[in-house]
Design a protein around this motif. Structure first.
Motif, PDB file in Angstrom:
ATOM      1  N   VAL A  60       0.841  -1.208   0.000  1.00 26.50           N
ATOM      2  CA  VAL A  60       0.000   0.000   0.000  1.00 26.50           C
ATOM      3  C   VAL A  60       0.871   1.251   0.000  1.00 26.50           C
ATOM      4  N   ASN A  61       1.893   1.264   0.868  1.00 26.43           N
ATOM      5  CA  ASN A  61       2.784   2.427   0.941  1.00 26.43           C
ATOM      6  C   ASN A  61       3.572   2.606  -0.356  1.00 26.43           C
ATOM      7  N   ASN A  62       3.988   1.512  -0.955  1.00 32.64           N
ATOM      8  CA  ASN A  62       4.730   1.569  -2.210  1.00 32.64           C
ATOM      9  C   ASN A  62       3.847   2.126  -3.333  1.00 32.64           C
ATOM     10  N   SER A  63       2.597   1.708  -3.351  1.00 32.25           N
ATOM     11  CA  SER A  63       1.652   2.221  -4.351  1.00 32.25           C
ATOM     12  C   SER A  63       1.407   3.706  -4.155  1.00 32.25           C
ATOM     13  N   ARG A  64       1.287   4.110  -2.900  1.00 35.94           N
ATOM     14  CA  ARG A  64       1.080   5.528  -2.587  1.00 35.94           C
ATOM     15  C   ARG A  64       2.284   6.356  -3.035  1.00 35.94           C
ATOM     16  N   LEU A  65       3.488   5.855  -2.790  1.00 39.02           N
ATOM     17  CA  LEU A  65       4.705   6.546  -3.203  1.00 39.02           C
ATOM     18  C   LEU A  65       4.767   6.681  -4.722  1.00 39.02           C
ATOM     19  N   THR A  66       4.447   5.607  -5.429  1.00 34.18           N
ATOM     20  CA  THR A  66       4.442   5.644  -6.889  1.00 34.18           C
ATOM     21  C   THR A  66       3.460   6.681  -7.400  1.00 34.18           C
ATOM     22  N   SER A  67       2.283   6.722  -6.791  1.00 36.26           N
ATOM     23  CA  SER A  67       1.261   7.683  -7.201  1.00 36.26           C
ATOM     24  C   SER A  67       1.727   9.117  -6.965  1.00 36.26           C
ATOM     25  N   LEU A  68       2.312   9.369  -5.809  1.00 35.43           N
ATOM     26  CA  LEU A  68       2.786  10.719  -5.495  1.00 35.43           C
ATOM     27  C   LEU A  68       3.922  11.144  -6.433  1.00 35.43           C
ATOM     28  N   CYS A  69       4.817  10.217  -6.735  1.00 39.30           N
ATOM     29  CA  CYS A  69       5.930  10.543  -7.641  1.00 39.30           C
ATOM     30  C   CYS A  69       5.427  10.844  -9.047  1.00 39.30           C
ATOM     31  N   SER A  70       4.434  10.103  -9.494  1.00 43.08           N
ATOM     32  CA  SER A  70       3.924  10.366 -10.846  1.00 43.08           C
ATOM     33  C   SER A  70       3.165  11.692 -10.899  1.00 43.08           C
ATOM     34  N   LYS A  71       2.487  12.056  -9.822  1.00 44.53           N
ATOM     35  CA  LYS A  71       1.777  13.337  -9.773  1.00 44.53           C
ATOM     36  C   LYS A  71       2.744  14.510  -9.700  1.00 44.53           C
ATOM     37  N   ALA A  72       3.927  14.284  -9.136  1.00 46.66           N
ATOM     38  CA  ALA A  72       4.905  15.358  -8.959  1.00 46.66           C
ATOM     39  C   ALA A  72       5.656  15.677 -10.248  1.00 46.66           C
ATOM     40  N   HIS A  73       5.530  14.835 -11.253  1.00 49.59           N
ATOM     41  CA  HIS A  73       6.223  15.017 -12.542  1.00 49.59           C
ATOM     42  C   HIS A  73       7.715  15.264 -12.324  1.00 49.59           C
ATOM     43  N   LEU A  74       8.332  14.357 -11.563  1.00 52.42           N
ATOM     44  CA  LEU A  74       9.750  14.483 -11.256  1.00 52.42           C
ATOM     45  C   LEU A  74      10.594  14.294 -12.512  1.00 52.42           C
ATOM     46  N   LYS A  75      11.672  15.025 -12.586  1.00 53.57           N
ATOM     47  CA  LYS A  75      12.569  14.924 -13.735  1.00 53.57           C
ATOM     48  C   LYS A  75      13.986  14.742 -13.218  1.00 53.57           C
ATOM     49  N   ARG A  76      14.821  14.069 -14.015  1.00 53.16           N
ATOM     50  CA  ARG A  76      16.221  13.886 -13.664  1.00 53.16           C
ATOM     51  C   ARG A  76      17.076  14.880 -14.427  1.00 53.16           C
ATOM     52  N   LEU A  77      18.215  15.189 -13.841  1.00 50.37           N
ATOM     53  CA  LEU A  77      19.180  16.029 -14.555  1.00 50.37           C
ATOM     54  C   LEU A  77      19.922  15.182 -15.570  1.00 50.37           C
ATOM     55  N   ASP A  78      20.210  15.778 -16.719  1.00 45.92           N
ATOM     56  CA  ASP A  78      21.020  15.047 -17.692  1.00 45.92           C
ATOM     57  C   ASP A  78      22.486  15.102 -17.262  1.00 45.92           C
ATOM     58  N   ASN A  79      23.328  14.328 -17.902  1.00 46.39           N
ATOM     59  CA  ASN A  79      24.740  14.224 -17.515  1.00 46.39           C
ATOM     60  C   ASN A  79      25.477  15.557 -17.635  1.00 46.39           C
ATOM     61  N   ASP A  80      25.135  16.372 -18.633  1.00 43.12           N
ATOM     62  CA  ASP A  80      25.788  17.677 -18.791  1.00 43.12           C
ATOM     63  C   ASP A  80      25.508  18.587 -17.599  1.00 43.12           C
ATOM     64  N   ALA A  81      24.255  18.617 -17.158  1.00 40.56           N
ATOM     65  CA  ALA A  81      23.890  19.453 -16.015  1.00 40.56           C
ATOM     66  C   ALA A  81      24.583  18.957 -14.748  1.00 40.56           C
ATOM     67  N   LYS A  82      24.669  17.641 -14.590  1.00 44.60           N
ATOM     68  CA  LYS A  82      25.364  17.087 -13.429  1.00 44.60           C
ATOM     69  C   LYS A  82      26.838  17.481 -13.441  1.00 44.60           C
ATOM     70  N   GLU A  83      27.443  17.431 -14.609  1.00 45.74           N
ATOM     71  CA  GLU A  83      28.858  17.785 -14.731  1.00 45.74           C
ATOM     72  C   GLU A  83      29.091  19.261 -14.401  1.00 45.74           C
ATOM     73  N   LYS A  84      28.198  20.139 -14.850  1.00 48.41           N
ATOM     74  CA  LYS A  84      28.312  21.563 -14.538  1.00 48.41           C
ATOM     75  C   LYS A  84      28.220  21.796 -13.033  1.00 48.41           C
ATOM     76  N   ILE A  85      27.285  21.124 -12.391  1.00 47.99           N
ATOM     77  CA  ILE A  85      27.126  21.268 -10.945  1.00 47.99           C
ATOM     78  C   ILE A  85      28.367  20.754 -10.225  1.00 47.99           C
ATOM     79  N   ARG A  86      28.886  19.621 -10.674  1.00 47.63           N
ATOM     80  CA  ARG A  86      30.079  19.061 -10.060  1.00 47.63           C
ATOM     81  C   ARG A  86      31.257  20.022 -10.161  1.00 47.63           C
ATOM     82  N   LYS A  87      31.437  20.643 -11.337  1.00 45.39           N
ATOM     83  CA  LYS A  87      32.538  21.599 -11.524  1.00 45.39           C
ATOM     84  C   LYS A  87      32.361  22.825 -10.643  1.00 45.39           C
ATOM     85  N   LEU A  88      31.124  23.328 -10.546  1.00 49.97           N
ATOM     86  CA  LEU A  88      30.859  24.481  -9.671  1.00 49.97           C
ATOM     87  C   LEU A  88      31.152  24.155  -8.210  1.00 49.97           C
TER      88      LEU A  88
END
Length: 97
Positions: A60-88
């Motif tokens: 039940v908790n796992n289903s709730r988490l999945t639902s909340l994550c899909s509603k949040a429209h989470l996005k990941r950073l691409d490798n270029d953005a990660k590299e820029k942050i790492r350098k900064l």
């Protein structure tokens, strides 16, 4: 006597196919969250959850988490953005030395 023993062993094997332990149930639940579980695994999970309240709550908790994550429209950073942050971060850390 062998026939009886082999029949019992066969029945035990069939029962083991249907039952999963809590560790396997959690793994199937996690696979189901990402739509990677097959029909048989989902059936075994539902069967296990009918008897195990702790795993049922986890599902039940796992289903709730999945639902909340899909509603949040989470996005990941691409490798270029990660590299820029790492350098900064490295620049800022070097400044403080």
């Amino acid at each position: 006597m062998k026939k009886i023993g082999s029949k019992v062993m066969e029945e035990e094997k069939n029962i083991k196919i249907l039952f999963v332990d809590c560790k396997d149930a959690r793994a199937i639940c996690d696979k189901a969250q990402y739509d990677e579980a097959n029909i048989w695994e989902l059936f075994k999970l539902q069967f296990h959850n009918a008897f195990c309240k702790r795993c049922s709550k986890h599902t039940v908790n796992n289903s709730r988490l999945t639902s909340l994550c899909s509603k949040a429209h989470l996005k990941r950073l691409d490798n270029d953005a990660k590299e820029k942050i790492r350098k900064l971060m490295e620049l800022e850390l070097n400044k403080s030395k």
